[in-house]
Design an enzyme around this catalytic site. Sequence first.
Site, PDB file in Angstrom:
ATOM      1  N   TYR A 171      -3.690   1.379  -5.127  1.00 33.32           N
ATOM      2  CA  TYR A 171      -2.547   1.950  -4.417  1.00 33.32           C
ATOM      3  C   TYR A 171      -1.718   2.800  -5.376  1.00 33.32           C
ATOM      4  O   TYR A 171      -0.921   2.294  -6.157  1.00 33.32           O
ATOM      5  CB  TYR A 171      -1.673   0.855  -3.813  1.00 33.32           C
ATOM      6  CG  TYR A 171      -2.357  -0.007  -2.782  1.00 33.32           C
ATOM      7  CD1 TYR A 171      -3.493   0.423  -2.102  1.00 33.32           C
ATOM      8  CD2 TYR A 171      -1.854  -1.269  -2.479  1.00 33.32           C
ATOM      9  CE1 TYR A 171      -4.104  -0.378  -1.146  1.00 33.32           C
ATOM     10  CE2 TYR A 171      -2.462  -2.072  -1.522  1.00 33.32           C
ATOM     11  CZ  TYR A 171      -3.581  -1.637  -0.866  1.00 33.32           C
ATOM     12  OH  TYR A 171      -4.191  -2.432   0.065  1.00 33.32           O
ATOM     13  N   TRP A 209       0.836  -1.206   0.000  1.00 31.02           N
ATOM     14  CA  TRP A 209       0.000   0.000   0.000  1.00 31.02           C
ATOM     15  C   TRP A 209       0.869   1.254   0.000  1.00 31.02           C
ATOM     16  O   TRP A 209       0.766   2.112  -0.884  1.00 31.02           O
ATOM     17  CB  TRP A 209      -0.922  -0.037   1.221  1.00 31.02           C
ATOM     18  CG  TRP A 209      -1.843   1.138   1.399  1.00 31.02           C
ATOM     19  CD1 TRP A 209      -2.066   2.179   0.530  1.00 31.02           C
ATOM     20  CD2 TRP A 209      -2.672   1.404   2.541  1.00 31.02           C
ATOM     21  NE1 TRP A 209      -2.980   3.063   1.058  1.00 31.02           N
ATOM     22  CE2 TRP A 209      -3.370   2.609   2.293  1.00 31.02           C
ATOM     23  CE3 TRP A 209      -2.897   0.730   3.746  1.00 31.02           C
ATOM     24  CZ2 TRP A 209      -4.263   3.153   3.215  1.00 31.02           C
ATOM     25  CZ3 TRP A 209      -3.791   1.268   4.661  1.00 31.02           C
ATOM     26  CH2 TRP A 209      -4.471   2.468   4.393  1.00 31.02           C
ATOM     27  N   GLY A 236       3.799  -3.553   5.804  1.00 32.99           N
ATOM     28  CA  GLY A 236       4.369  -2.687   4.770  1.00 32.99           C
ATOM     29  C   GLY A 236       5.832  -2.370   5.045  1.00 32.99           C
ATOM     30  O   GLY A 236       6.171  -1.894   6.129  1.00 32.99           O
ATOM     31  N   GLN A 288      13.851  -1.759   7.349  1.00 33.56           N
ATOM     32  CA  GLN A 288      12.612  -1.969   8.104  1.00 33.56           C
ATOM     33  C   GLN A 288      12.222  -3.443   8.182  1.00 33.56           C
ATOM     34  O   GLN A 288      11.387  -3.823   9.001  1.00 33.56           O
ATOM     35  CB  GLN A 288      11.455  -1.210   7.437  1.00 33.56           C
ATOM     36  CG  GLN A 288      11.568   0.298   7.480  1.00 33.56           C
ATOM     37  CD  GLN A 288      10.415   0.965   6.743  1.00 33.56           C
ATOM     38  OE1 GLN A 288       9.924   0.460   5.754  1.00 33.56           O
ATOM     39  NE2 GLN A 288       9.993   2.123   7.247  1.00 33.56           N
ATOM     40  N   ASP A 324       1.152  -8.433  -1.210  1.00 37.26           N
ATOM     41  CA  ASP A 324      -0.236  -8.016  -1.369  1.00 37.26           C
ATOM     42  C   ASP A 324      -0.267  -6.561  -1.836  1.00 37.26           C
ATOM     43  O   ASP A 324       0.227  -5.670  -1.153  1.00 37.26           O
ATOM     44  CB  ASP A 324      -1.001  -8.158  -0.049  1.00 37.26           C
ATOM     45  CG  ASP A 324      -2.455  -7.746  -0.200  1.00 37.26           C
ATOM     46  OD1 ASP A 324      -3.248  -8.547  -0.703  1.00 37.26           O
ATOM     47  OD2 ASP A 324      -2.788  -6.597   0.167  1.00 37.26           O
ATOM     48  N   GLN A 330      -9.520 -10.873   3.721  1.00 38.58           N
ATOM     49  CA  GLN A 330      -8.515  -9.938   4.230  1.00 38.58           C
ATOM     50  C   GLN A 330      -9.207  -8.850   5.056  1.00 38.58           C
ATOM     51  O   GLN A 330      -9.708  -7.874   4.506  1.00 38.58           O
ATOM     52  CB  GLN A 330      -7.726  -9.305   3.074  1.00 38.58           C
ATOM     53  CG  GLN A 330      -6.626  -8.394   3.556  1.00 38.58           C
ATOM     54  CD  GLN A 330      -5.852  -7.734   2.416  1.00 38.58           C
ATOM     55  OE1 GLN A 330      -5.415  -6.598   2.564  1.00 38.58           O
ATOM     56  NE2 GLN A 330      -5.679  -8.422   1.303  1.00 38.58           N
ATOM     57  N   ARG A 335      -2.646   9.257   7.272  1.00 39.64           N
ATOM     58  CA  ARG A 335      -2.621   9.047   8.723  1.00 39.64           C
ATOM     59  C   ARG A 335      -2.721  10.349   9.509  1.00 39.64           C
ATOM     60  O   ARG A 335      -3.177  10.345  10.658  1.00 39.64           O
ATOM     61  CB  ARG A 335      -1.337   8.294   9.107  1.00 39.64           C
ATOM     62  CG  ARG A 335      -1.287   6.880   8.541  1.00 39.64           C
ATOM     63  CD  ARG A 335       0.021   6.192   8.851  1.00 39.64           C
ATOM     64  NE  ARG A 335       1.153   6.845   8.189  1.00 39.64           N
ATOM     65  CZ  ARG A 335       2.430   6.463   8.349  1.00 39.64           C
ATOM     66  NH1 ARG A 335       2.710   5.454   9.154  1.00 39.64           N
ATOM     67  NH2 ARG A 335       3.393   7.082   7.704  1.00 39.64           N
ATOM     68  N   TYR A 357      -4.703  -7.216   7.563  1.00 41.63           N
ATOM     69  CA  TYR A 357      -3.933  -6.029   7.218  1.00 41.63           C
ATOM     70  C   TYR A 357      -3.876  -5.049   8.379  1.00 41.63           C
ATOM     71  O   TYR A 357      -4.674  -5.122   9.308  1.00 41.63           O
ATOM     72  CB  TYR A 357      -4.432  -5.384   5.928  1.00 41.63           C
ATOM     73  CG  TYR A 357      -5.734  -4.602   5.964  1.00 41.63           C
ATOM     74  CD1 TYR A 357      -5.773  -3.275   6.374  1.00 41.63           C
ATOM     75  CD2 TYR A 357      -6.926  -5.169   5.513  1.00 41.63           C
ATOM     76  CE1 TYR A 357      -6.960  -2.543   6.349  1.00 41.63           C
ATOM     77  CE2 TYR A 357      -8.113  -4.452   5.480  1.00 41.63           C
ATOM     78  CZ  TYR A 357      -8.124  -3.136   5.906  1.00 41.63           C
ATOM     79  OH  TYR A 357      -9.298  -2.413   5.877  1.00 41.63           O
TER      80      TYR A 357
END
Length: 317
Positions: free
Chosen positions: A64, A24, A287, A293, A59, A181, A235, A209
């Site tokens: 996106y 995403w 993600g 990460q 995914d 999902q 966000r 998710y």
Amino acid sequence: MSPLRTNPFGGTGLEISRVGLGAWAIGGGGYEWGWGSQDDENSIAAIHHAVKLGVNWIDTAAQYGFGHSEEVVGRALAGLDPRPYVFTKGGQPEGPDRTTLQSLKRDSLRRELEGSLSRLGLDAVDLCQIHWPVPDEEIEEGWAALAELKQEGLARHIGVSNFSVEQLGRAQAIAPVETLQPPYSLINREAGDEILPFAEREGIGVIVYSPMGSGLLSGTMTRERIENLPDDDWRKRSPSFQEPQLSEHLSLVERLRTVAGGHDTSVGAVAVAWTLANPAVDGAIVGFRRPEQVDPIVAAANLDLDEHDLATIEGNT
């Protein structure tokens, strides 16, 4: 790192790593559900590193970045053999001025999947999902369309995302729902009430998710970082990232930090492992936008939480 543990994905016959790569955020910004601009080379490097560690599925979705995520995934796949499984979603075509439309019309879903295959450089996706059950009155047409696309070989398996138990039942009356999902995390537990038990009873494969609450439970999110999020990062507008919820979530992170210390792992890995402790959940979508990460969170695939850990997370110790 030990080999990543895997789970059977419902009745699909696929064996998936317990953590998968969610694409995403790598779709970038410039639309209402964007994450701000991203570095595509970093995204590709993150995908390659995750796959090297044993993550065997990605995914993504046509929505996106309106294809940009799939283009980046396609570029990453070009150098991989064997390649990871690729899951995508349709039902949210691009509208005027990069707005998101909602359509489960047969022809619209077909166009979206054909566009996805072109961007991904594939003849078929391993899983095609309806992204949202919107509009509700088009669910039957949309699910029949996906069954048709599977029959034609453009999708090896078909599933849904964000469906209620009632909507799952309507779809199943037309063709078996292979996968589901839902959102599921310590800050969004609703799926655990009815949806996950239903999926487990019906043998539906589940990948969840936002198991880290879109980064809120990663252990790296601070008030200052939230204030400095770019304006085109969705966000910034989310109630979860604002008071009064923010203080609750940050205190939860401190309890996760205690558990993480006991396992010599990351806060994010504990948050993801909590979702994997539910027997209905086959895999969790995480993600990754940069290679560094990946390692701290992928560790969740091999992490088991005991009763004391779970009590600590709930603040009951």
